[in-house]
Every structure is written in structure tokens, then in C-alpha cells.
Write a protein that holds these residues in place. Structure first.
Motif, short mmCIF file in Angstrom:
data_model
loop_
_atom_site.label_atom_id
_atom_site.label_comp_id
_atom_site.label_asym_id
_atom_site.label_seq_id
_atom_site.Cartn_x
_atom_site.Cartn_y
_atom_site.Cartn_z
N ASP A 63 0.83 -1.21 0.00
CA ASP A 63 0.00 0.00 0.00
C ASP A 63 0.86 1.26 0.00
O ASP A 63 0.47 2.31 0.50
CB ASP A 63 -0.97 0.00 1.18
N ASN A 64 2.09 1.12 -0.51
CA ASN A 64 3.00 2.24 -0.74
C ASN A 64 3.56 2.85 0.54
O ASN A 64 4.00 4.01 0.53
CB ASN A 64 2.32 3.33 -1.58
N ASP A 65 3.55 2.11 1.62
CA ASP A 65 4.29 2.51 2.81
C ASP A 65 4.86 1.26 3.46
O ASP A 65 4.58 0.14 3.03
CB ASP A 65 3.44 3.35 3.78
N LEU A 66 5.68 1.41 4.51
CA LEU A 66 6.44 0.26 5.01
C LEU A 66 5.79 -0.46 6.19
O LEU A 66 6.22 -1.54 6.57
CB LEU A 66 7.87 0.67 5.35
N ASP A 67 4.77 0.14 6.80
CA ASP A 67 4.17 -0.49 7.97
C ASP A 67 3.38 -1.72 7.58
O ASP A 67 2.95 -1.88 6.44
CB ASP A 67 3.26 0.49 8.70
N LYS A 68 3.20 -2.61 8.57
CA LYS A 68 2.31 -3.75 8.43
C LYS A 68 1.01 -3.43 9.16
O LYS A 68 1.03 -2.76 10.20
CB LYS A 68 2.95 -5.01 8.99
N GLU A 69 -0.10 -3.89 8.62
CA GLU A 69 -1.40 -3.56 9.20
C GLU A 69 -2.01 -4.78 9.89
O GLU A 69 -2.07 -5.86 9.30
CB GLU A 69 -2.35 -3.02 8.12
N GLN A 70 -2.40 -4.60 11.14
CA GLN A 70 -3.06 -5.65 11.91
C GLN A 70 -4.11 -5.02 12.82
O GLN A 70 -3.97 -3.87 13.24
CB GLN A 70 -2.05 -6.42 12.77
N ARG A 71 -5.12 -5.81 13.13
CA ARG A 71 -6.17 -5.31 14.02
C ARG A 71 -5.83 -5.63 15.49
O ARG A 71 -6.64 -6.23 16.21
CB ARG A 71 -7.53 -5.90 13.63
N PHE A 72 -4.63 -5.26 15.90
CA PHE A 72 -4.27 -5.43 17.31
C PHE A 72 -5.17 -4.52 18.16
O PHE A 72 -5.45 -3.37 17.79
CB PHE A 72 -2.81 -5.05 17.55
N TYR A 73 -5.59 -5.04 19.30
CA TYR A 73 -6.55 -4.31 20.15
C TYR A 73 -6.07 -2.90 20.45
O TYR A 73 -6.84 -1.93 20.37
CB TYR A 73 -6.77 -5.10 21.45
N VAL A 74 -4.79 -2.77 20.81
CA VAL A 74 -4.29 -1.45 21.23
C VAL A 74 -4.19 -0.49 20.05
O VAL A 74 -4.07 0.73 20.26
CB VAL A 74 -2.93 -1.56 21.95
N LEU A 75 -4.21 -0.98 18.84
CA LEU A 75 -4.17 -0.12 17.67
C LEU A 75 -5.56 0.25 17.17
O LEU A 75 -5.76 1.35 16.64
CB LEU A 75 -3.38 -0.79 16.53
N THR A 76 -6.51 -0.65 17.31
CA THR A 76 -7.86 -0.39 16.78
C THR A 76 -8.77 0.31 17.78
O THR A 76 -9.79 0.87 17.39
CB THR A 76 -8.54 -1.69 16.33
#
Length: 200
Positions: A136-149
Motif C-alpha cells: 500500500d505504498n508505505d512500510l508499515d504492516k497492518e493488523q487489528r491489534f486491540y491497542v491499535l484499533t
């Protein structure tokens, strides 16, 4: 800008690690890493540096028992109306090497913050792996971790090296020099975020 620091998992109380799992194997020399202890060691270094620089922060889980994810998020969200971001500090496991930074799915300010952390990691550890997802044109990985969502501000979670990788565990995660360097790229990134994202 306010930095909300979260040292993931529990610490060690009277010689007893407070979080099931979340530890390295016992290596042949009898040594073992407990992730929550490592997370606190890195966050404590960051806290000391931010204090010296006059950068505002809150350690949202200073206790040594394992604070629940719900409580961590509730504490962070008290500051949602302030210019702030949430940073959860971890080391990794599951077979691999290097560094990853996670955000929740979608495109927002968290992605820009994660990008800065990835770049600063590479500046401090140029010969180590950056485990990036550029789909998606950036370096992060995406996850639905509780503390992030469930946090209401830009939020990232860093995974510095693999505690089940003996070389990384014993030469980086368990050494003073390695921990100092991990704290340094977190600090460098925080200062860049302050300047580039929050314009302060």
C-alpha cells in the motif's frame, strides 16, 4: 506533542515473570529473555531521554503486573483530545529476524509515524532487516491489534528483533549496547514525529 508510551506485557515481580509465554527459549548457556522486562528497559531509556529533552510523555503502564489491554487503551484515550500519539514497544517471536512496525488497517497519520520509525531503525541498524509491507505504498504492516484499533489517536506498535532468534536475542535484545541502540532509534523517531507530523 505528547507521547503515550506502552511497555507491552508484565514485568518481573520477586523473580517471577508476570506474563505467560512472551519469552525466549532457554539458551544453552542458561540465559533467557522475558519480553516484558525488555520492553520496560527500552521504555525506561526513552523516558529518561525525553525527560532530559523536555518532551512530554506519559508511561501508561508503569506497573510490573500485566495491565490488561482494555486498561491500557482506556488510559491512553484519556489524552485523546491532546496532540499525541501512542507507541507500544515490543520484541518479536515466531521465527524471523529484524524489525517490524504495525498500524491498524487504513491510511491515516499512524502510517506517516510508522514510516518515520522504520527509517530511523534503518539509520541505527543499517545492516539489519526491515520487515516491511509496501503493497500500500508505505512500510508499515497492518493488523487489528486491540491497542491499535481501540485507541483514539494515531497509534503504532514496534517489534524490535526476534527473541526466538538466538543471534538477535543474545547479541542485541539481551545486551546493554543493543538495548541502547533500540531506544535510540525510538527516540530519534519520536523527535522526527514531533517536528514533521505535529510541527512542534
Amino acid at each position: 506533542m505528547l507521547v503515550l508510551l506502552d511497555n507491552g506485557h508484565g514485568g518481573i515481580i520477586e523473580g517471577v515473570y508476570q506474563t505467560p509465554g512472551k519469552r525466549s527459549p532457554i539458551w544453552k548457556d542458561g540465559s533467557q529473555l522475558f519480553e516484558g522486562e525488555f520492553n520496560r528497559a527500552v521504555v525506561n531509556r526513552i523516558v529518561e531521554a525525553l525527560t532530559g529533552l523536555g518532551v512530554n510523555y506519559v508511561n501508561i503502564a508503569p506497573e510490573y503486573h500485566d495491565v490488561s489491554l482494555k486498561t491500557r487503551v482506556e488510559r491512553a484515550n484519556r489524552y485523546a483530545n491532546a496532540p499525541c500519539f501512542y507507541l507500544s514497544v515490543h520484541s518479536n517471536s515466531g521465527g524471523g529476524c529484524g524489525f517490524e512496525v504495525f498500524t491498524s488497517p487504513g491510511d491515516d497519520k499512524s502510517d506517516k509515524i510508522a514510516e518515520i520509525f522504520g527509517i530511523e531503525y534503518q539509520n541505527v541498524f543499517p545492516d539489519k532487516t526491515l520487515r516491511a509491507d509496501h503493497t500500500d505504498n508505505d512500510l508499515d504492516k497492518e493488523q487489528r491489534f486491540y491497542v491499535l484499533t481501540h485507541t483514539k489517536m494515531p497509534s503504532i506498535l514496534t517489534e524490535s528483533f526476534f527473541m526466538d532468534n538466538e543471534q538477535e536475542c543474545k547479541s542485541i535484545l539481551m545486551t546493554r549496547q543493543g538495548r541502547d541502540k533500540i531506544a535510540q532509534y525510538h527516540l530519534n523517531a519520536i523527535l522526527k514525529v514531533k517536528q514533521q507530523v505535529f510541527n512542534t
